[in-house]
Design a protein around this motif. Structure first.
Motif, PDB file in Angstrom:
ATOM      1  N   SER A  12       0.819  -1.215   0.000  1.00 37.01           N
ATOM      2  CA  SER A  12       0.000   0.000   0.000  1.00 37.01           C
ATOM      3  C   SER A  12       0.855   1.269   0.000  1.00 37.01           C
ATOM      4  CB  SER A  12      -0.936   0.003   1.216  1.00 37.01           C
ATOM      5  OG  SER A  12      -0.183   0.076   2.411  1.00 37.01           O
ATOM      6  N   PHE A  13       2.132   1.140   0.322  1.00 39.03           N
ATOM      7  CA  PHE A  13       3.052   2.275   0.320  1.00 39.03           C
ATOM      8  C   PHE A  13       3.640   2.362  -1.077  1.00 39.03           C
ATOM      9  CE2 PHE A  13       7.088   4.433   1.606  1.00 39.03           C
ATOM     10  CZ  PHE A  13       6.526   5.518   2.249  1.00 39.03           C
ATOM     11  N   ASP A  14       2.969   3.129  -1.956  1.00 34.53           N
ATOM     12  CA  ASP A  14       3.339   3.122  -3.365  1.00 34.53           C
ATOM     13  C   ASP A  14       4.589   3.948  -3.644  1.00 34.53           C
ATOM     14  OD1 ASP A  14       2.580   5.817  -3.481  1.00 34.53           O
ATOM     15  OD2 ASP A  14       0.539   5.300  -4.064  1.00 34.53           O
ATOM     16  N   ALA A  16       5.053   6.688  -5.318  1.00 39.88           N
ATOM     17  CA  ALA A  16       4.899   8.132  -5.132  1.00 39.88           C
ATOM     18  C   ALA A  16       5.051   8.515  -3.663  1.00 39.88           C
ATOM     19  CB  ALA A  16       3.533   8.573  -5.664  1.00 39.88           C
ATOM     20  N   GLN A  17       4.469   7.703  -2.793  1.00 41.08           N
ATOM     21  CA  GLN A  17       4.588   7.972  -1.359  1.00 41.08           C
ATOM     22  C   GLN A  17       6.030   7.817  -0.890  1.00 41.08           C
ATOM     23  OE1 GLN A  17       1.502   5.090  -0.273  1.00 41.08           O
ATOM     24  NE2 GLN A  17       0.396   6.743   0.762  1.00 41.08           N
ATOM     25  N   ALA A  18       6.677   6.793  -1.407  1.00 41.19           N
ATOM     26  CA  ALA A  18       8.071   6.581  -1.031  1.00 41.19           C
ATOM     27  C   ALA A  18       8.937   7.757  -1.469  1.00 41.19           C
ATOM     28  CB  ALA A  18       8.580   5.286  -1.660  1.00 41.19           C
ATOM     29  N   ARG A  20       7.941  10.854  -1.964  1.00 38.29           N
ATOM     30  CA  ARG A  20       7.618  12.030  -1.133  1.00 38.29           C
ATOM     31  C   ARG A  20       8.229  11.907   0.253  1.00 38.29           C
ATOM     32  NH1 ARG A  20       7.610  17.093  -0.564  1.00 38.29           N
ATOM     33  NH2 ARG A  20       6.048  17.949   0.878  1.00 38.29           N
ATOM     34  N   ALA A  21       8.242  10.692   0.803  1.00 36.43           N
ATOM     35  CA  ALA A  21       8.836  10.479   2.128  1.00 36.43           C
ATOM     36  C   ALA A  21      10.324  10.830   2.120  1.00 36.43           C
ATOM     37  CB  ALA A  21       8.640   9.029   2.567  1.00 36.43           C
TER      38      ALA A  21
END
Length: 344
Positions: A12-14, A16-18, A20-21
């Motif tokens: 669920s941690f796609d 794009a999220q990675a 941005r993180a």
């Protein structure tokens, strides 16, 4: 959490999220790093922080009691670390929780102390209760705030301005860059005091006896050597077979050869025995002085155990004899003794 649940979470941690993180993590480090760089630059300029730091160091250096650090919330966490760093580098210090101070813990503070009060806003209600009480005791107050016009900054004897342009928090609310700068300045004060006090690595070891440095600088040969009947030794005229029995019984892989006065004149090890086997299998006529190594390596019991390690490594030996100032055999040291003592 099961393995299946963990896989679902990772899925669920796609991407794009990675991405941005990682961007946020880097931005945080950049903001906090820049805040420290600006603080450092101010110490090299004609800024109010420059004389204030010098005054703060002078007050703490002259302190006859302890440096008492106090703060609430995130400032309290930073204060605990600053107090711990000061204490471990030669400046007696303690942390005082301001809320507890109002209910009896203020008794920890004496007129010989110096108070370091930390509050970014400079308006902490808990510290506002503590300050008048310590002022009555004429305890010097060093304030660390981000607001030079705050009440705490105004009543302090020395004000250290730890203001930052912005917090690393995207909302500019959570103490991040400001706590980093405060902690960094606390470390700077501790290091300055360390140098001025002439604090040495040996002093550091005394306050860190459980650490690796403490073990290396506080452990002497006498602390780890074998002594008394545990030391294998025979006379020079002893049959080789008797020496081999002594080696076997004492479990050090060697025996010392001592004269009638008790001074070592030689040593014989397991390695010597293996090499002897290559030459002969008939030990019946040999005495230990026929095959021993004369003038063995030795060390004094008051020397540091790390000195013994250095000698063993240099000469590639696993055992050493320990002799006193008169050259008398008082102990023996095996590399395993040093390992067990965590010197190596």
């Amino acid at each position: 959490m099961s393995v299946t649940d963990e896989k679902i979470m990772l899925t669920s941690f796609d991407e794009a999220q990675a991405k941005r993180a990682l961007e946020l993590a880097r931005e945080t480090l950049d903001i906090e790093g820049e805040a420290i760089r600006k603080l450092s630059a101010r110490l090299g300029q004609d800024d109010s922080l420059k004389p204030a730091v010098a005054q703060a160091v002078a007050l703490m250096l002259a302190c006859k009691g302890r440096v008492v650090v106090s703060g609430i919330g995130k400032s309290g966490h930073i204060g605990r670390k600053i107090a711990a760093t000061l204490a471990s580098t030669g400046t007696p210090a303690l942390f005082l929780h301001p809320a507890e101070a109002a209910h009896g813990d203020l008794g920890m503070v004496t007129p010989q102390d110096v108070l370091v009060a930390i509050s970014y806003s400079g308006e902490s209600a808990e510290l506002a209760v503590v300050i008048p009480a310590v002022k009555r005791m004429r305890v010097p107050v060093i304030a660390m705030t981000g607001k030079p016009g705050s009440r705490l900054a105004q009543v302090a004897d020395v004000h250290l301005d730890v203001s930052v342009d912005k917090e690393a928090c995207p909302l500019n609310l959570a103490p991040t860059a400001s706590t980093t700068v405060t902690l960094a300045l606390g470390d700077a004060l501790a290091v300055a005091l360390l140098e001025l006090r002439g604090f040495k690595s040996e002093d550091f070891a005394l306050s860190h006896p459980g650490g690796a440095l403490g073990r290396k600088l506080l452990t002497h040969v006498r602390d780890v050597m074998r002594s008394g009947d545990a030391v294998p030794k025979v006379k020079p005229n002893a049959p080789l077979t008797e020496a081999l029995l002594e080696i076997s019984q004492k479990g050090m892989g060697m025996t010392a050869i001592v004269d009638d006065a008790g001074r070592p004149v030689g040593v014989f090890t397991d390695g010597d025995l293996r090499r002897l086997f290559e030459k002969t299998h008939d030990f019946s006529r040999l005495t230990i002085q026929d095959v021993m190594h004369a003038n063995p390596r030795r060390i004094h019991p008051e020397q540091l155990a790390v000195d013994a390690v250095a000698v063993m490594e240099e000469f590639r030996i696993n055992q050493m004899l320990v002799t006193d100032a008169d050259g008398m055999l008082v102990g023996a040291l095996h590399i395993h003794d040093l390992t067990r003592a965590k010197v190596i």
